[in-house]
Write a protein that holds these residues in place. Structure first.
Motif, PDB file in Angstrom:
ATOM      1  N   THR A 199      27.813  25.602   8.288  1.00  0.00           N
ATOM      2  CA  THR A 199      27.519  26.980   8.688  1.00  0.00           C
ATOM      3  C   THR A 199      28.851  27.687   8.909  1.00  0.00           C
ATOM      4  O   THR A 199      29.679  27.242   9.710  1.00  0.00           O
ATOM      5  N   ALA A 200      29.052  28.765   8.168  1.00  0.00           N
ATOM      6  CA  ALA A 200      30.309  29.524   8.241  1.00  0.00           C
ATOM      7  C   ALA A 200      30.046  30.848   8.942  1.00  0.00           C
ATOM      8  O   ALA A 200      29.061  31.531   8.663  1.00  0.00           O
ATOM      9  N   ALA A 201      30.950  31.208   9.853  1.00  0.00           N
ATOM     10  CA  ALA A 201      30.819  32.471  10.580  1.00  0.00           C
ATOM     11  C   ALA A 201      32.193  33.118  10.684  1.00  0.00           C
ATOM     12  O   ALA A 201      33.222  32.428  10.738  1.00  0.00           O
ATOM     13  N   LEU A 202      32.208  34.447  10.710  1.00  0.00           N
ATOM     14  CA  LEU A 202      33.473  35.178  10.866  1.00  0.00           C
ATOM     15  C   LEU A 202      33.248  36.432  11.682  1.00  0.00           C
ATOM     16  O   LEU A 202      32.140  36.982  11.723  1.00  0.00           O
ATOM     17  N   THR A 203      34.311  36.888  12.332  1.00  0.00           N
ATOM     18  CA  THR A 203      34.276  38.118  13.117  1.00  0.00           C
ATOM     19  C   THR A 203      35.663  38.751  13.069  1.00  0.00           C
ATOM     20  O   THR A 203      36.669  38.039  13.081  1.00  0.00           O
ATOM     21  N   GLN A 262      38.627  35.934  13.025  1.00  0.00           N
ATOM     22  CA  GLN A 262      38.404  34.542  13.417  1.00  0.00           C
ATOM     23  C   GLN A 262      37.267  33.973  12.585  1.00  0.00           C
ATOM     24  O   GLN A 262      36.258  34.645  12.335  1.00  0.00           O
ATOM     25  N   PHE A 263      37.435  32.713  12.182  1.00  0.00           N
ATOM     26  CA  PHE A 263      36.400  31.968  11.475  1.00  0.00           C
ATOM     27  C   PHE A 263      35.946  30.796  12.336  1.00  0.00           C
ATOM     28  O   PHE A 263      36.748  30.201  13.073  1.00  0.00           O
ATOM     29  N   GLU A 269      30.238  19.815  14.839  1.00  0.00           N
ATOM     30  CA  GLU A 269      31.568  20.130  15.356  1.00  0.00           C
ATOM     31  C   GLU A 269      32.108  21.398  14.691  1.00  0.00           C
ATOM     32  O   GLU A 269      31.988  21.580  13.476  1.00  0.00           O
ATOM     33  N   ASP A 270      32.716  22.255  15.503  1.00  0.00           N
ATOM     34  CA  ASP A 270      33.279  23.523  15.011  1.00  0.00           C
ATOM     35  C   ASP A 270      34.772  23.384  14.761  1.00  0.00           C
ATOM     36  O   ASP A 270      35.497  22.800  15.582  1.00  0.00           O
ATOM     37  N   ILE A 271      35.212  23.944  13.657  1.00  0.00           N
ATOM     38  CA  ILE A 271      36.631  24.128  13.402  1.00  0.00           C
ATOM     39  C   ILE A 271      36.889  25.625  13.384  1.00  0.00           C
ATOM     40  O   ILE A 271      36.229  26.379  12.660  1.00  0.00           O
ATOM     41  N   HIS A 272      37.828  26.056  14.200  1.00  0.00           N
ATOM     42  CA  HIS A 272      38.151  27.484  14.320  1.00  0.00           C
ATOM     43  C   HIS A 272      39.446  27.787  13.588  1.00  0.00           C
ATOM     44  O   HIS A 272      40.399  27.010  13.643  1.00  0.00           O
ATOM     45  N   VAL A 273      39.455  28.958  12.939  1.00  0.00           N
ATOM     46  CA  VAL A 273      40.645  29.417  12.225  1.00  0.00           C
ATOM     47  C   VAL A 273      40.902  30.865  12.620  1.00  0.00           C
ATOM     48  O   VAL A 273      40.001  31.703  12.553  1.00  0.00           O
ATOM     49  N   THR A 329      36.310  37.790  20.418  1.00  0.00           N
ATOM     50  CA  THR A 329      36.558  38.710  19.305  1.00  0.00           C
ATOM     51  C   THR A 329      35.254  39.345  18.829  1.00  0.00           C
ATOM     52  O   THR A 329      35.205  40.552  18.560  1.00  0.00           O
ATOM     53  N   LYS A 330      34.212  38.548  18.767  1.00  0.00           N
ATOM     54  CA  LYS A 330      32.900  39.055  18.349  1.00  0.00           C
ATOM     55  C   LYS A 330      32.411  40.141  19.312  1.00  0.00           C
ATOM     56  O   LYS A 330      31.918  41.195  18.888  1.00  0.00           O
ATOM     57  N   ARG A 331      32.555  39.881  20.623  1.00  0.00           N
ATOM     58  CA  ARG A 331      32.114  40.869  21.622  1.00  0.00           C
ATOM     59  C   ARG A 331      32.901  42.163  21.504  1.00  0.00           C
ATOM     60  O   ARG A 331      32.331  43.265  21.533  1.00  0.00           O
ATOM     61  N   LYS A 332      34.226  42.053  21.349  1.00  0.00           N
ATOM     62  CA  LYS A 332      35.061  43.244  21.233  1.00  0.00           C
ATOM     63  C   LYS A 332      34.720  44.037  19.966  1.00  0.00           C
ATOM     64  O   LYS A 332      34.699  45.279  19.981  1.00  0.00           O
ATOM     65  N   ALA A 333      34.473  43.324  18.865  1.00  0.00           N
ATOM     66  CA  ALA A 333      34.127  44.008  17.613  1.00  0.00           C
ATOM     67  C   ALA A 333      32.793  44.733  17.751  1.00  0.00           C
ATOM     68  O   ALA A 333      32.631  45.869  17.280  1.00  0.00           O
ATOM     69  N   ARG A 334      31.842  44.086  18.402  1.00  0.00           N
ATOM     70  CA  ARG A 334      30.544  44.732  18.622  1.00  0.00           C
ATOM     71  C   ARG A 334      30.693  45.982  19.479  1.00  0.00           C
ATOM     72  O   ARG A 334      30.113  47.035  19.185  1.00  0.00           O
TER      73      ARG A 334
END
Length: 769
Positions: free
Chosen positions: A152-156, A163-164, A257-261, A289-294
């Protein structure tokens, strides 16, 4: 006793069920109430498009308003303009993009892709099947399940970074592939810092000097595997400099497990990219970052509040509003000393000051820039300052920038963009330098047709660009030059320029008259000797016109509709001509192109006759009934267009969205007025779309638009009150709106054929000065 117990039990059960119902109702209601504007946006609106038919030609842009970078899942090949198509089955990467249009393609792009299993780095091999059922697309967050990799890939995003978060299965073969694409790129893995750095030189338009998009990626854990590739070859080296390069880093992961970039970029330098990352991401988590972007999106979208029981209309409105807030995007950055600086696409140097890129004025002068001047003027003040730098560094104002001069489309419509901003009250930039730029562009041919005026010498001598001198789309150029001269005339008056200069541009703004053919009542190409081109087919697309025919371009006299009406023989003939656009069949002549271009097909299938809303030249035409005493027809056709041709769905537009222009038409029309003639202070009335709308202006005032009886049937304006007094004009004044105003529309199901029918009610025309 048993009966009593049973009765008690049943009563308690009934109470419990009632309580459950009310709890469910409360929760649902609370969720509906809690919805914020960003929750109505569908970034997939317009993505079900292809070369032969545009339903928007958009991609799901994940970014911040006017951000330097956007991100999108990529379903298409590396250099394909259609980066994301709704009909696609596979995703091959998540691309940083600056693409304003598939026809313009991209610049400075690179992509990131998580994979598992066998190490595959080529775009087709690493691609994974996905489904829209497991896709979440919002302006500030994107997530999708990559089925082939069980990831599962996510970005914001932020303005210049992102951030990924990649959620992997249990595997010792988890990888992240960075593709720096072709046309010159460099990558380097720095294991001690969990970092990848590099740059890409890839761009599609112009001749860019010293162009590099530098990037830095920082992972939240060490690498188990480190490889690079160049072209199609895998390598153990930690750095590569070649035509096409990339990097691959590997990990061992547990299930879930999450890997963050963290990733950031810069057009200036690697050091600036590092600075952008530190400033915009710092120690923030993905959720931070997601909260700030929202929050950023909600702040911008909440400038316009609407009240409606129709959730689909709210979704369409906010999806369109979202599209108006991307282009042109910021090309400037903030250096270590806190100075605003930019890499110049014109001279290749690092310069001080603002810079924006990614827009075509041929599209956006019509409604997008006027919309910014009304609702978001502070960003356009930055854009105007950026135009000053365009001129200083390149010698011309761009008509299309991507990111520098792009040799496409016609006209000199930067004049409208500059004049409208200043006339609407924007300040804080060098308007005298911009006026100098307008005079330069209005009187000279540039080194390419996309700057200055092709055929300038003919236009100044004859008052038109001839059909038979080898300059394509000459009638369209003439009509647009005449309007552009009008905007210079308007600005010249505002700047108290010499009277001789003012008179010159007023005279030139009447040049549209030279192309009017009395026999057909339409605009027509004219030869150098003064004869009209022959044979003449008013349904022929292209040739003398640009992406349209004579029936579309005849109305391109934004500044003098009264003069056009007079040429046609008066109001009766004028309105019959307007009616004809909708009553004629959608026939066409495509011989100039040698085949049906997508704009033709979009007109043909819309079932609105010759009205081609999917392209820009005719989009204002519906409002012209206001100039001839039949405003109810404007009201009817606005509603038809909004209801038929817009929806918050993948096929939700009726042609190219085009950098916010087609969306701005919808947003303005929903307000109940539209800027038919930018560089004047007027908006022409239409039919408000919602029961209530409140526009929160940057100066602290509100425009409140009430239309309580509004409905599908009640589309006609019976009466308008402004601040409690009956208002009889067919237009509104910009500066009156900026003071804050209450507009009360009384709506009804039948036309009011007495309101707005007198000449005193008509909007501005040059002939009436």
């Amino acid at each position: 006793m048993f009966k009593l117990l049973t009765k008690t039990f049943l009563l308690n059960l009934l109470k419990f069920e009632i309580m459950k119902y009310f709890l469910f109702f409360f929760l649902v209601t609370s969720l509906l109430i809690a919805q914020e504007p960003v929750d109505y946006v569908n970034p997939l609106m317009g993505t079900d498009s292809k070369v032969s038919l545009s339903n928007g030609n958009t991609y799901p842009a994940v970014g911040l308003p006017w951000g330097m970078n956007l991100w999108t899942p990529q379903t298409g090949p590396m250099n394909h303009g259609w980066a994301y198509q709704y009909s696609a089955d596979k995703i091959n990467g998540f691309k940083q993009t600056h693409q304003p249009s598939p026809w313009m393609n991209d610049y400075g792009k690179f992509s990131i892709m998580p994979i598992t299993g066998k190490l595959k780095f080529k775009q087709d091999e690493r691609a994974s099947w996905f489904s829209h059922k497991s896709e979440i697309a919002t302006p500030y967050f994107y997530q999708v399940y990559l089925a082939d990799h069980d990831v599962t890939a996510a970005l914001t995003p932020t303005q210049r970074a992102a951030q990924f978060k990649f959620t992997f299965p249990e595997t010792d073969s988890a990888y992240v592939v960075l593709d720096a694409v072709d046309k010159g790129s460099f990558v380097k893995i720095i294991p001690s810092e969990n970092k990848i750095i590099g740059y890409t030189k890839n761009y599609a338009r112009g001749d860019l000097k010293n162009f590099k998009n530098h990037f830095v990626l920082i992972f939240d854990r060490p690498f188990n595997l480190k490889k690079t590739f160049f072209n199609d070859t895998l390598s153990e080296k930690l750095s590569q400099d070649a035509n096409h390069t990339g990097a691959i880093v590997g990990f061992k992961t547990k299930k879930g497990e999450d890997i963050h970039v963290k990733v950031a970029s810069s057009f200036i330098s690697l050091a600036q990219a590092e600075l952008n990352l530190e400033r915009e991401l710092g120690t923030d988590t993905f959720e931070d970052t997601k909260r700030k972007a929202r929050e950023e999106w909600n702040e911008k979208l909440s400038r316009i509040e609407i009240e409606s029981d129709d959730i689909d209309k709210k979704r369409t409105f906010y999806s369109c509003l979202y599209r108006t807030l991307f282009f042109p995007n910021k090309l400037y950055e903030i250096n270590e000393a806190g100075e605003i600086v930019h890499w110049s696409p014109y001279n290749g140097k690092i310069e001080k000051g603002y810079m924006f890129a990614g827009t075509g004025f041929w599209d956006t002068f019509r409604a997008l820039y006027p919309f910014l001047n009304l609702v978001y003027p502070s960003i356009n003040e930055e854009m105007q300052a950026g135009l000053v730098n365009d001129y200083k560094e390149g010698g011309w104002l761009p008509e299309w920038s991507s990111p520098g001069y792009a040799n496409i489309m016609v006209g000199n419509n930067s004049a409208s963009v500059v004049a409208d901003a200043y006339i609407k009250g924007l300040r804080g930039y060098d308007i005298e330098k911009l006026y100098e730029a307008l005079l330069n562009g209005a009187n000279n041919e540039g080194p390419m047709t996309a700057v200055g005026r092709a055929g300038a010498a003919y236009y100044k001598k004859l008052g038109y660009v001839p059909y038979d001198v080898g300059i394509n789309e000459n009638a369209a150029r003439t009509l647009e030059y005449a309007y552009d001269d009008f905007t210079i005339y308007q600005l010249a008056k505002k700047l108290n320029r010499p009277e001789k200069e003012i008179k010159l541009y007023k005279k030139r703004s009447l040049n549209y008259q030279k192309l009017f053919d009395e026999k057909t009542g339409l605009m027509r190409g004219k030869n150098e000797d003064g004869t009209f081109q022959s044979p003449f087919n008013p349904f022929k697309w292209g040739d003398a016109f640009t992406e349209g025919n004579s029936w579309h371009y005849t109305w391109s006299v934004f500044h003098d509709i009264q003069g056009l009406s007079d040429l046609m023989g008066g109001e009766e003939n004028f309105t019959k001509k307007l009616d004809s656009v909708f009553s004629m069949p959608p026939v066409f002549d495509d011989s100039y192109y040698g085949g049906v271009i997508h704009e033709i097909r979009e007109m043909q299938i819309a079932n609105m006759g010759q009205y081609a809303h999917g392209n820009q030249p005719i989009q204002h035409m519906i409002y012209l009934y206001n100039y001839a005493g039949q405003p109810w027809k404007t009201q009817y056709w606005i509603r038809e267009t909004m209801n038929r041709l817009y929806a918050a769905k993948p096929d939700g537009y009726c042609g190219d969205e085009d950098n916010g222009q087609t969306s701005a038409w919808y947003v303005f029309s929903a307000m109940g007025f539209y800027p038919v003639c930018p560089a004047t202070e007027q908006y022409v009335l239409g039919s408000p779309y919602f029961k209530k709308m409140t526009i929160h202006l940057e100066n602290g005032n509100d425009i409140v638009i009430d239309a309580e009886e509004n409905s599908e049937e009640n589309k006609y304006v019976d009466q308008l009150e402004m601040n409690g007094e009956v208002y009889t004009k067919n237009w509104l004044n910009h500066f009156e709106l900026m003071k804050g105003v209450q507009l009360d529309f009384k709506m009804q199901s039948v036309p009011n054929k007495t309101r707005g029918t007198s000449e005193e009610a008509y909007p501005y025309s040059l002939s009436n000065e």
